[in-house]
Design a protein around this motif. Structure first.
Motif, mmCIF file in Angstrom:
data_model
loop_
_atom_site.group_PDB
_atom_site.id
_atom_site.type_symbol
_atom_site.label_atom_id
_atom_site.label_comp_id
_atom_site.label_asym_id
_atom_site.label_seq_id
_atom_site.Cartn_x
_atom_site.Cartn_y
_atom_site.Cartn_z
ATOM 1 N N VAL A 78 1.073 -1.235 0.021
ATOM 2 C CA VAL A 78 -0.034 0.006 -0.144
ATOM 3 C C VAL A 78 0.972 1.283 -0.180
ATOM 4 C CG1 VAL A 78 -1.781 1.114 1.195
ATOM 5 C CG2 VAL A 78 -1.803 -1.256 1.196
ATOM 6 N N VAL A 79 0.613 2.152 -0.901
ATOM 7 C CA VAL A 79 1.424 3.295 -0.922
ATOM 8 C C VAL A 79 0.839 4.366 -0.127
ATOM 9 C CG1 VAL A 79 2.172 5.301 -2.626
ATOM 10 C CG2 VAL A 79 2.201 2.825 -3.265
ATOM 11 N N TYR A 80 1.417 5.080 1.085
ATOM 12 C CA TYR A 80 0.848 5.906 1.761
ATOM 13 C C TYR A 80 1.724 6.880 2.096
ATOM 14 C CZ TYR A 80 3.705 3.095 5.294
ATOM 15 O OH TYR A 80 4.715 2.491 6.026
ATOM 16 N N ARG A 81 1.526 7.942 2.905
ATOM 17 C CA ARG A 81 2.337 8.893 3.302
ATOM 18 C C ARG A 81 2.225 9.045 5.009
ATOM 19 N NH1 ARG A 81 2.709 15.352 2.587
ATOM 20 N NH2 ARG A 81 4.532 15.565 3.920
ATOM 21 N N GLU A 82 3.326 8.749 5.676
ATOM 22 C CA GLU A 82 3.392 8.640 6.937
ATOM 23 C C GLU A 82 3.559 10.292 7.649
ATOM 24 O OE1 GLU A 82 5.823 6.677 10.830
ATOM 25 O OE2 GLU A 82 6.412 6.714 9.002
ATOM 26 N N ILE A 83 2.593 10.621 8.390
ATOM 27 C CA ILE A 83 2.869 11.760 9.208
ATOM 28 C C ILE A 83 3.126 11.283 10.693
ATOM 29 C CG2 ILE A 83 1.773 13.867 10.004
ATOM 30 C CD1 ILE A 83 2.190 13.389 6.498
ATOM 31 N N GLN A 84 4.157 11.756 10.993
ATOM 32 C CA GLN A 84 4.646 11.510 12.522
ATOM 33 C C GLN A 84 4.204 12.511 13.236
ATOM 34 O OE1 GLN A 84 8.805 10.260 12.607
ATOM 35 N NE2 GLN A 84 8.179 8.253 12.712
ATOM 36 N N VAL A 85 3.201 12.418 14.011
ATOM 37 C CA VAL A 85 2.510 13.813 14.868
ATOM 38 C C VAL A 85 3.692 14.142 15.771
ATOM 39 C CG1 VAL A 85 0.242 13.255 13.917
ATOM 40 C CG2 VAL A 85 0.995 12.372 16.069
ATOM 41 N N ASP A 86 4.218 13.526 16.510
ATOM 42 C CA ASP A 86 5.192 13.771 17.585
ATOM 43 C C ASP A 86 6.139 14.387 17.133
ATOM 44 O OD1 ASP A 86 5.937 11.183 16.386
ATOM 45 O OD2 ASP A 86 7.135 10.731 18.298
ATOM 46 N N LYS A 87 6.514 14.610 15.777
ATOM 47 C CA LYS A 87 7.662 15.025 15.197
ATOM 48 C C LYS A 87 7.406 16.569 14.823
ATOM 49 C CE LYS A 87 10.499 11.637 15.186
ATOM 50 N NZ LYS A 87 11.612 11.351 15.919
#
Length: 128
Positions: A78-87
């Motif tokens: 699955v192609v996805y964009r990860e958004i690390q909210v703690d960063k």
């Protein structure tokens, strides 16, 4: 006086503490478990447009459920964009204030949003 009574009281105390500890740990475990995954239908085009991907995964760098979700998505290509909210605080603000979500992982895809992690729920979520 017999030695037997001297050993009975400590033994009962230890057994009692063990039993109460068992029930207390189970009660604690049930209160800190992750809530059941929740799928919500709706217009998530703003999320897709903001992050430039059909599938967006909100995570935290220390979240084991997030790591499991990423692993599952990767295994299924699955192609996805990860958004690390703690960063990035602005992404945390967007997740909480705009999407009204306070849990990671949160997976947004097309017109659906999945909050939380459960393998079978993710499988169903990924089916178009």
């Amino acid at each position: 006086m017999s030695k037997l009574p001297q050993f009975i009281l400590p033994a009962l105390l230890v057994c009692g503490l063990g039993v109460s500890g068992y029930f207390a740990s189970n009660a604690l475990r049930s209160t800190i478990q992750m809530p059941a995954p929740l799928v919500e239908l709706g217009d998530h085009s703003a999320v897709i447009q903001r992050y430039g991907a059909r599938t967006v995964l909100f995570t935290s760098s220390t979240c084991t459920y997030c790591a499991s979700m990423k692993e599952m998505l990767d295994e299924r290509n699955v192609v996805y964009r990860e958004i690390q909210v703690d960063k990035r605080p602005e992404d945390m603000t967007y997740l909480v204030n705009t999407l009204k979500v306070q849990t990671v992982p949160t997976l947004v895809r097309d017109d659906r949003r999945l909050t939380g992690f459960n393998e079978s729920q993710v499988e169903r979520f990924l089916v178009p």
